[in-house]
Design an enzyme around this catalytic site. Structure first.
Site, PDB file in Angstrom:
ATOM      1  CD  GLN A 237      -2.986  -0.973   2.495  1.00 42.60           C
ATOM      2  OE1 GLN A 237      -3.031  -1.975   3.131  1.00 42.60           O
ATOM      3  NE2 GLN A 237      -3.594   0.096   2.649  1.00 42.60           N
ATOM      4  NE  ARG A 384     -13.956   0.604   3.142  1.00 40.65           N
ATOM      5  CZ  ARG A 384     -14.194  -0.074   2.072  1.00 40.65           C
ATOM      6  NH1 ARG A 384     -14.266  -1.481   2.093  1.00 40.65           N
ATOM      7  NH2 ARG A 384     -14.853   0.552   1.132  1.00 40.65           N
ATOM      8  CB  CYS A 385     -10.434   3.006  10.283  1.00 39.08           C
ATOM      9  SG  CYS A 385      -9.379   2.367  11.452  1.00 39.08           S
ATOM     10  CD  GLU A 760      -9.306   4.400   5.795  1.00 33.15           C
ATOM     11  OE1 GLU A 760      -9.210   5.572   6.350  1.00 33.15           O
ATOM     12  OE2 GLU A 760      -8.448   3.834   5.209  1.00 33.15           O
TER      13      GLU A 760
END
Lengths: 806, 288
Positions: A237, A384-385, A760
């Site tokens: 990522q 996902r945050c 997110e």
């Protein structure tokens, strides 16, 4: 002008710029199976690496014997920590300031930990050889419960830290203690509690789960010994950071390392960090001189690379009897597993958990986080945050419901009463953040009106009466969640990763014919950057998105960036893109002025070119200007049309939203059915509404999974349970509720295009909505808090404990 | 997740398949749909040296009726069970149960024979076959022998099937026309095994149960034929007290594992709830 001349609307539409529901260009290859992922890569002479893993959660290793394994034809090498010590890579630094074993160095700290790395000519041979590597273990007492980690006689997990009273984030108070992190004003907060009419105190746990992307972690490392160059293709990522870290660890100069992230099948934070598989593949390629591929299987992914959450949050709120909140006190016990491998900006041991005051105007607050070691896998990634923001949002949103219950107030009304007001922005929170913008009341009211909140409450009340009369075995819950996120890490003044400031970048090059290649420091894992980045550029420089190629992930060609996670791409790289595009537009303006023989100040921008003010017939399109930039640039001007921008954001962005969940629960089986789920998001300027909707659907599905059962469980002896899709809850289309989406738009005042990031939000806001719905359903039976995850048996157990089974 | 080495056989007749099994004994395993065996091999929890794929034996497929008995070849897939007009007409509970097994992709491959022969307590068909009082045809070197589904299961993955035998067919007595039936399955998600499930087949006569058969899935290390519960219900009007007694009798024979689906206590209770719901639905469907 004639009939063939496009209208302004047609010219605008042709750009497919910001606000357009442009179809995702990457889907053309993804939906045809033509994506190019790491495991699609096949290089001549490539061999395969695979791990021998520990069956024990805590054990000494007394012997590793690879003799029999090495006898199998096709087995090339078996690496152990002893081999890695030769290149000083038996341990590696973590992003959180800890160190982590690459291969077990004398002991193991969690089940399935990497013990040895087998390199073989194919995967089958590697797996055969794994069975033949003999490892002798001496079992040690196991520490699973984080609440017991700091007892005086708790087992020593990290003898390497013996006697170290200072950690990366200050003093350690026990051999299993990692850090304490304190924020806020303790005395002011204590005073608020002393003077409060009403207080609540609830231990709210957010269980351990996992990002579980469709594609697991994997890489191919290829060392060219002649050129002294290393190429690594991987599921990264943040490829640029990986290259920097690889250079620092291997001492290969950074320019001789080529890190390439090809298509990635989802990340959700799982692919931010560096894992033993990457290091071992690189070392194996250096040793063997041939490319080495490593591909995690599903069980390895779930049980070793990067869990998420595992926060145990003791939460206290002080309030006046009218519901006005006056103080917030939170203590977090953070279970980090065997190593602190959290992927947070370096100075933030608990990420941005100090967003825990949420959307409410707390005059005083105090937060303390203790990180501890246990015999579990390391990780602590932001699934996902933004960093620990989901935990914070769950904590405050659950606690506000508990307070509402104690006050006998409606939870939506309590929120409305305490929201930060629109005229208070920019708002300084008691725990140190400056919220850039928001209009919470408008969003909440729109959500309540749309879902018919008061009518639902009336229906719920009637159902509760019917339940008490024995007429139904079904109860109903209404989950209210109003979240504020903090994303877009981040300003260099407070955000870095291993010393590299968390800026991001964009490079845009316009070709002579008016088409564009653009490259960014971010890396899409499914977010659709190839589509949306082109839309920003299209609007900014008037070239159709279809003529703009977006490339990310190749560290040799893309400008340096910190990557994609924590919803940072749009707030940071999105700004860099807009600013690079504006540099191009500025130069284009000078070229157009030369072409039209007017002063550049006499020109105005109009959709896709410049026109002379008051004489729109005299205009030059960007396409014409691009040609001129290479063909006949103005005298004394450099030819060409390209720009680079590195953007250091002045602040974070603060997306917010109002989510409502309506749930029906069968008390006899514990089966919960989501009847409605409404999500209103405010992410500021909306670049591609269709992609936003897709992001919200995906994030809500994850939130649903986490709240309703997705869990990495350990038994009391440290065995990891459910590390396969048999037990780890990934909802299918059948289980997934129908999503209703909505929005308000409050642009970020400091972002060049006003965008805040959205990917997110649905995970952050969704989990409390689901959990509050379950909890809300049981309130009338006397319950204040039921821990997640809310799978059927736990709901049934809660019902039973409340006497609902008669 | 990579299996060890094995030799793959694809015989074209039952005799040939049995001969291969005989010659390799414990080291050989027959392969039907593969949904249980292949994952076990990938985890190296099973490591047969010889895999005998039954997919090439045409005789092992098909559904037929003869004199009140329906015979289903072991390699008949769940997808084929769902599509069978004969079963829809005479044994609709087989269709109902098949539709609750996993998802369409799995049902294209998964077979009735594999489902009942493997002895996995999570499988749905074994309980149903006990409910229907089916008989399994086991074919070995000495020919065929019949074993009742109710006598076939010994423990998890242990059955009356000998290593050199193949479960070639399932014979089911056709229940009377107008019978009521239901298969109730509680599961966490599509594709999961049952937290608990119950199969009920009954006939009614003027509001009274004239015959009743109940079986439970995945609440012990074998499927469970709930004989006592079936007896208690037979002759009753399905009044609350009798149903409660029958549920208690059924719950009493369960011995589920505590796992991700829930603790044993929960799964036992769910077996009772599933049975109760199946009974209610079956009674509603039965002709008076």
């Amino acid at each position: 002008m004639n009939d063939m001349t496009p209208t302004r609307e047609q010219r605008e539409a042709a750009l497919e710029g910001m606000g357009c529901k442009r179809k995702r260009v990457e889907d053309v290859r993804f939906t045809q199976g033509k994506g190019q992922y790491v495991d699609d890569l096949k290089l001549p002479g490539m061999v395969f690496g695979d791990f021998v893993r520990s069956p024990y959660p805590h054990a000494k290793i007394t012997k590793i014997d690879a003799t029999e394994a090495l006898k199998i034809p096709g087995v090339i090498a078996v690496l152990t920590a002893e081999d890695l010590k030769g290149v000083n890579l038996a341990w590696m630094p973590t992003l959180a300031g800890d160190v982590q074993m690459v291969l077990a160095d004398g002991k193991v700290l969690y089940q399935n930990q990497e013990v040895a790395f087998v390199v073989a000519e194919d995967r089958y041979i590697a797996d055969d050889a794994i069975q033949l590597v003999e490892v002798e273990y001496e079992e040690l007492p196991v520490l699973v419960d984080p609440f017991k980690s700091m007892e005086p006689d708790a087992p020593v997990l990290r003898p390497d830290l013996e006697g170290k009273t200072e950690g990366a984030h200050g003093p350690r108070k026990h051999h299993n203690h990692i850090f304490n992190w304190e924020v806020g004003d303790k005395d002011e907060t204590a005073k608020a509690f002393a003077e409060a009419d009403v207080t609540i105190n609830e231990m709210i746990s957010y269980h351990r789960t996992h990002p579980s992307p469709l594609e697991t972690c994997q890489c191919v490392a290829s060392m060219d010994k002649v050129k002294g160059e290393l190429t690594v293709w991987g599921t990264f990522q943040a490829p640029h950071v990986i290259r920097t870290v690889a250079s620092l660890l291997s001492t290969i100069p950074e320019h001789k390392i080529h890190v390439i992230a090809p298509d990635i099948g989802g990340g959700f934070g799982n692919k931010v960090g560096a894992y033993p598989g990457y290091i071992c593949s690189i070392v194996a390629s250096i040793v063997t001189g041939v490319p080495v591929k490593w591909v995690e299987d599903r069980m390895e992914n779930l049980s070793t690379t990067s869990f998420a959450r595992d926060y145990h949050m003791t939460t206290e709120i002080a309030a006046k009897s009218d519901g006005t909140v006056t103080g917030l006190k939170v203590h977090v016990l953070a279970d980090h597993g065997g190593f602190d491998a959290c992927a947070d900006p370096s100075k933030w041991p608990a990420g941005f958990f100090n967003i825990v005051t949420g959307s409410y105007d707390f005059p005083a607050a105090h937060l303390s986080v203790d990180g501890v070691y246990t015999n579990k896998a390391p990780g602590g990634v932001a699934y996902r945050c933004s960093f620990r923001v989901t935990e914070a949002a769950y904590c405050i949103e659950r606690a506000m419901d508990v307070l509402a219950q104690k006050l006998g107030m409606d939870p939506a009304d309590l929120r409305m009463k305490n929201f930060v007001k629109a005229d208070q922005f920019p708002y300084q929170s008691a725990l140190g953040w400056e919220y850039d913008s928001g209009d919470y009341h408008t969003a909440m009211q729109k959500a309540m009106d749309t879902i018919g909140y008061r009518e639902l409450r009336a229906e719920q009340k009637a159902k509760q009466e019917a339940f008490k009369r024995g007429e139904t075995r079904e109860i109903m819950g209404i989950g209210v969640s109003f979240f504020t996120e903090i994303v877009g890490a981040g300003p260099s003044k407070n955000c870095d990763i291993l010393g590299v400031a968390m800026f991001d970048s964009a490079e845009i090059r316009v070709h002579p014919t008016g088409s564009v290649i653009s490259r960014m420091g971010t890396k899409s894992q499914g977010q659709g950057h190839e589509t949306t980045w082109a839309q920003i550029i299209a609007t900014e420089i008037g070239i159709p998105a279809a003529d703009i190629m977006v490339e990310e992930g190749n560290t040799d060609t893309a400008p340096y960036g910190l990557g994609t996670y924590g919803s940072r791409s749009t707030p940071v790289a999105g700004a860099a893109i807009a600013l690079a595009a504006r540099k191009i537009r500025n130069k284009a303006q000078m070229i157009a002025a030369h072409m039209l023989e007017v002063s550049e100040y006499d020109l105005e921008w109009d959709i896709d070119g410049f026109q002379v003010k008051g004489n729109p017939e005299a205009r030059k399109s960007m396409k014409e200007i691009a040609w001129a930039a290479y063909h006949a640039p103005p005298p004394n001007m450099e030819p060409g049309l390209e720009a680079v921008s590195y953007y250091d954001p002045p602040n974070m962005t603060y997306p917010f939203g109002a989510y409502f969940c309506v749930m029906d629960i069968d008390v006899d089986t514990g089966v919960a059915t989501t009847r409605r789920f409404y999500a209103l998001d405010d992410c500021g300027t909306r670049i591609n509404p269709m992609i936003i909707e897709g992001q919200v659907h995906g994030g809500l599905t994850e939130a649903f999974a986490i709240a309703m059962g997705q869990e990495i469980r350990y038994d009391e002896t440290g065995n990891v349970l459910g590390a396969s899709f048999m037990d780890f809850f990934i909802p299918t289309a059948v289980e997934t509720p129908h999503w209703e989406t909505d929005h308000t738009v409050t642009p970020s005042p400091h972002h060049p295009i006003g965008a805040k990031g959205v990917g997110e939000s649905p995970n952050v806001g969704g989990v409390p909505a689901f959990s509050n719905a379950v909890n809300d359903a049981f309130q009338f039976l006397g319950s204040t808090h039921i821990q997640m995850p809310h799978d059927s048996w736990r709901i049934w157990k809660a019902a039973k404990d409340l006497g609902a089974h008669g | 997740m990579i299996p060890g080495e094995f030799t793959y056989h694809r015989p074209s007749s039952v005799a040939e398949a049995v001969a291969i099994l005989v010659s390799h004994g414990d080291e050989a395993r027959p392969l039907s749909g593969g949904h249980s065996l292949i994952p076990m091999m990938k985890l190296r929890m099973a490591a047969p040296e010889h895999l005998v794929d039954l997919g090439g034996i045409a005789d092992l497929k098909g559904i037929s009726e003869d004199g009140g008995t329906i015979t289903i070849g072991c390699m008949t897939t769940q997808h084929e069970l769902i599509g069978s007009d004969l079963l829809a007409d005479k044994l609709p509970i087989v269709r109902e149960t098949s539709l609750l097994i996993a998802d369409p992709q799995i049902r294209y491959m998964g077979t009735l024979g594999g489902n009942v022969a493997n002895g996995d307590p999570g499988n749905d068909m074994p309980g149903l076959m006990q409910c229907l009082n089916a008989t399994y045809v086991l074919t070995g070197p000495d020919g065929d022998r019949d074993v009742a589904a109710r006598d076939f299961y010994e423990a998890a993955y242990f059955t009356a099937l000998a290593p050199e035998e193949i479960l070639t067919a399932v014979k089911i007595p056709v229940p009377p026309a107008g019978h009521g039936y239901a298969y109730e399955k509680l599961k966490r998600k599509v594709g999961d095994y049952a937290t608990a499930a119950a199969a009920v087949v009954l006939t009614m006569n003027g509001g009274t149960v004239s015959s009743c058969s109940v079986a439970l899935t995945n609440v012990a290390d074998t499927p469970l034929y709930a004989a006592d519960a079936s007896t208690i219900l037979t002759g009753s009007t399905l009044d609350d007290a009798t149903v409660k007694n029958a549920v208690a009798a059924a719950e009493a024979i369960t011995d589920p594992a505590s796992d991700g689906r829930g603790p044993a206590e929960y799964r036992t209770k769910m077996a009772g709830i599933m049975m109760q719901r199946a009974l209610a639905r079956a009674a509603e469907r039965a002709s008076a």
